[in-house]
Design a protein around this motif. Structure first.
Motif, PDB file in Angstrom:
ATOM      1  N   GLY A  45       0.800  -1.223   0.000  1.00 25.24           N
ATOM      2  CA  GLY A  45       0.000   0.000   0.000  1.00 25.24           C
ATOM      3  C   GLY A  45       0.832   1.271   0.000  1.00 25.24           C
ATOM      4  N   ALA A  46       0.127   2.382  -0.153  1.00 24.15           N
ATOM      5  CA  ALA A  46       0.751   3.707  -0.174  1.00 24.15           C
ATOM      6  C   ALA A  46       1.061   4.178   1.242  1.00 24.15           C
ATOM      7  CB  ALA A  46      -0.176   4.705  -0.863  1.00 24.15           C
ATOM      8  N   ASN A  47       2.090   4.995   1.359  1.00 20.84           N
ATOM      9  CA  ASN A  47       2.453   5.678   2.604  1.00 20.84           C
ATOM     10  C   ASN A  47       2.582   4.699   3.768  1.00 20.84           C
ATOM     11  OD1 ASN A  47       2.415   8.036   1.100  1.00 20.84           O
ATOM     12  ND2 ASN A  47       0.276   8.396   1.535  1.00 20.84           N
ATOM     13  N   LEU A  48       3.422   3.717   3.564  1.00 16.09           N
ATOM     14  CA  LEU A  48       3.644   2.639   4.514  1.00 16.09           C
ATOM     15  C   LEU A  48       5.066   2.724   5.049  1.00 16.09           C
ATOM     16  CD1 LEU A  48       2.489  -0.072   5.652  1.00 16.09           C
ATOM     17  CD2 LEU A  48       3.501  -1.167   3.658  1.00 16.09           C
TER      18      LEU A  48
ATOM     19  N   ILE B  33       9.020   8.766   5.656  1.00 17.22           N
ATOM     20  CA  ILE B  33       8.786   8.009   4.428  1.00 17.22           C
ATOM     21  C   ILE B  33       8.863   8.914   3.197  1.00 17.22           C
ATOM     22  CG2 ILE B  33       7.458   6.162   5.515  1.00 17.22           C
ATOM     23  CD1 ILE B  33       4.886   7.540   4.477  1.00 17.22           C
ATOM     24  N   SER B  34       8.781  10.222   3.392  1.00 14.90           N
ATOM     25  CA  SER B  34       8.812  11.149   2.254  1.00 14.90           C
ATOM     26  C   SER B  34      10.207  11.723   2.001  1.00 14.90           C
ATOM     27  CB  SER B  34       7.816  12.290   2.475  1.00 14.90           C
ATOM     28  OG  SER B  34       8.208  13.067   3.587  1.00 14.90           O
ATOM     29  N   GLN B  35      11.226  11.210   2.704  1.00 19.24           N
ATOM     30  CA  GLN B  35      12.597  11.689   2.516  1.00 19.24           C
ATOM     31  C   GLN B  35      13.574  10.520   2.502  1.00 19.24           C
ATOM     32  OE1 GLN B  35      13.432  14.399   5.708  1.00 19.24           O
ATOM     33  NE2 GLN B  35      11.964  15.924   5.008  1.00 19.24           N
ATOM     34  N   TRP B  36      14.619  10.669   1.724  1.00 21.79           N
ATOM     35  CA  TRP B  36      15.710   9.697   1.731  1.00 21.79           C
ATOM     36  C   TRP B  36      16.853  10.266   2.545  1.00 21.79           C
ATOM     37  CZ3 TRP B  36      15.611   9.136  -4.269  1.00 21.79           C
ATOM     38  CH2 TRP B  36      14.592   8.256  -4.639  1.00 21.79           C
ATOM     39  N   ASP B  37      17.565   9.389   3.263  1.00 13.86           N
ATOM     40  CA  ASP B  37      18.700   9.820   4.069  1.00 13.86           C
ATOM     41  C   ASP B  37      19.874   8.893   3.769  1.00 13.86           C
ATOM     42  OD1 ASP B  37      20.539  10.656   5.929  1.00 13.86           O
ATOM     43  OD2 ASP B  37      19.242  10.344   7.659  1.00 13.86           O
ATOM     44  N   PHE B  38      20.723   9.281   2.828  1.00 12.97           N
ATOM     45  CA  PHE B  38      21.854   8.447   2.428  1.00 12.97           C
ATOM     46  C   PHE B  38      22.869   8.294   3.549  1.00 12.97           C
ATOM     47  CE2 PHE B  38      21.573   9.158  -2.478  1.00 12.97           C
ATOM     48  CZ  PHE B  38      20.275   8.685  -2.469  1.00 12.97           C
ATOM     49  N   ALA B  39      22.834   9.162   4.549  1.00  9.27           N
ATOM     50  CA  ALA B  39      23.760   9.069   5.682  1.00  9.27           C
ATOM     51  C   ALA B  39      23.312   8.027   6.704  1.00  9.27           C
ATOM     52  CB  ALA B  39      23.898  10.429   6.365  1.00  9.27           C
TER      53      ALA B  39
ATOM     54  N   GLU C 105      19.426 -10.435   8.793  1.00  8.05           N
ATOM     55  CA  GLU C 105      18.075 -10.794   9.245  1.00  8.05           C
ATOM     56  C   GLU C 105      17.071 -10.392   8.175  1.00  8.05           C
ATOM     57  OE1 GLU C 105      18.166 -11.236  13.924  1.00  8.05           O
ATOM     58  OE2 GLU C 105      18.269  -9.134  13.323  1.00  8.05           O
ATOM     59  N   ASN C 106      16.104  -9.543   8.484  1.00  3.38           N
ATOM     60  CA  ASN C 106      15.065  -9.220   7.520  1.00  3.38           C
ATOM     61  C   ASN C 106      15.260  -7.834   6.919  1.00  3.38           C
ATOM     62  OD1 ASN C 106      13.752 -11.698   7.728  1.00  3.38           O
ATOM     63  ND2 ASN C 106      12.665 -11.045   9.539  1.00  3.38           N
ATOM     64  N   LEU C 107      14.520  -7.578   5.874  1.00  5.18           N
ATOM     65  CA  LEU C 107      14.565  -6.334   5.133  1.00  5.18           C
ATOM     66  C   LEU C 107      13.194  -5.673   5.249  1.00  5.18           C
ATOM     67  CD1 LEU C 107      16.241  -4.639   3.088  1.00  5.18           C
ATOM     68  CD2 LEU C 107      15.291  -6.088   1.296  1.00  5.18           C
ATOM     69  N   PHE C 108      13.168  -4.346   5.220  1.00  5.75           N
ATOM     70  CA  PHE C 108      11.915  -3.608   5.344  1.00  5.75           C
ATOM     71  C   PHE C 108      11.807  -2.606   4.206  1.00  5.75           C
ATOM     72  CE2 PHE C 108      13.248  -5.087   9.436  1.00  5.75           C
ATOM     73  CZ  PHE C 108      12.088  -5.573  10.013  1.00  5.75           C
ATOM     74  N   ILE C 109      10.599  -2.488   3.646  1.00  4.51           N
ATOM     75  CA  ILE C 109      10.360  -1.547   2.564  1.00  4.51           C
ATOM     76  C   ILE C 109       9.340  -0.507   3.033  1.00  4.51           C
ATOM     77  CG2 ILE C 109       8.633  -3.083   1.507  1.00  4.51           C
ATOM     78  CD1 ILE C 109       9.541  -1.992  -1.233  1.00  4.51           C
ATOM     79  N   SER C 110       9.636   0.747   2.766  1.00  3.92           N
ATOM     80  CA  SER C 110       8.732   1.849   3.085  1.00  3.92           C
ATOM     81  C   SER C 110       8.349   2.550   1.790  1.00  3.92           C
ATOM     82  CB  SER C 110       9.400   2.853   4.036  1.00  3.92           C
ATOM     83  OG  SER C 110       9.705   2.237   5.267  1.00  3.92           O
ATOM     84  N   THR C 111       7.112   3.047   1.711  1.00  6.39           N
ATOM     85  CA  THR C 111       6.631   3.701   0.501  1.00  6.39           C
ATOM     86  C   THR C 111       6.023   5.058   0.823  1.00  6.39           C
ATOM     87  OG1 THR C 111       4.409   2.743   0.655  1.00  6.39           O
ATOM     88  CG2 THR C 111       6.050   1.488  -0.560  1.00  6.39           C
TER      89      THR C 111
END
Length: 152
Positions: free
Chosen positions: A18-21, A68-74, A106-112
């Motif tokens: 879904g959106a905004n997860l 969820i609306s920003q990326w943080d490469f650091a 361990e596990n991976l998490f996806i945010s949208t």
């Protein structure tokens, strides 16, 4: 120097979320600390592609990201980023980037995040390679993956 060697085939993980997860869990952990996964590819696209949709997504070793609306490469816990449908005049249109040093124990998490609202679903497509690593290197990777976030 630690030894890493690829074992097994390249695997594919794909699905729709879904959106905004913030922090949808993708199960990878095999119960062992001497194996891990490296992300090779990460793509996203809406389930119903239209010009009105703009999506961004983050892969993380943490169960949530700060925004969820920003990326943080650091942020060492964020290890993959992808977008779809960002207006052609803006930078980042249909973009993906993967931290080449990633190793998921361990596990991976996806945010949208969808800029145009909460409606719709996002398809994701990942390819990963399983690796055999030294157990102590697995522990070191887990510490790096958890960063300052503590246990998930």
């Amino acid at each position: 120097m630690s030894k890493q060697r690829a074992i097994g085939d390249i695997i594919t993980m794909k699905g729709t979320i879904g959106a905004n997860l913030n922090g949808h869990e993708l199960q990878l952990f095999d119960g062992r600390y001497d194996t891990g996964f490296k992300i090779l590819e990460f793509y996203v696209a809406p389930k119903t592609p239209t010009a009105a949709q703009e999506w961004m997504s983050t892969l993380s070793t943490s169960s949530s990201v700060n925004s969820i609306s920003q990326w943080d490469f650091a942020d060492v816990q964020q290890i993959g980023w992808a977008s779809w449908g960002i207006p052609a005049g803006a930078s980042g249109a249909d973009f993906f980037l993967i931290d080449r040093d990633n190793m998921i124990i361990e596990n991976l998490f996806i945010s949208t995040y969808q800029a145009t609202g909460d409606a719709g679903e996002l398809n994701y497509f990942l390819t990963l390679q399983k690796y055999k690593i030294d157990a102590w290197d697995g522990a070191l990777n887990m510490v790096t993956n958890l960063s300052q976030g503590g246990a998930q």
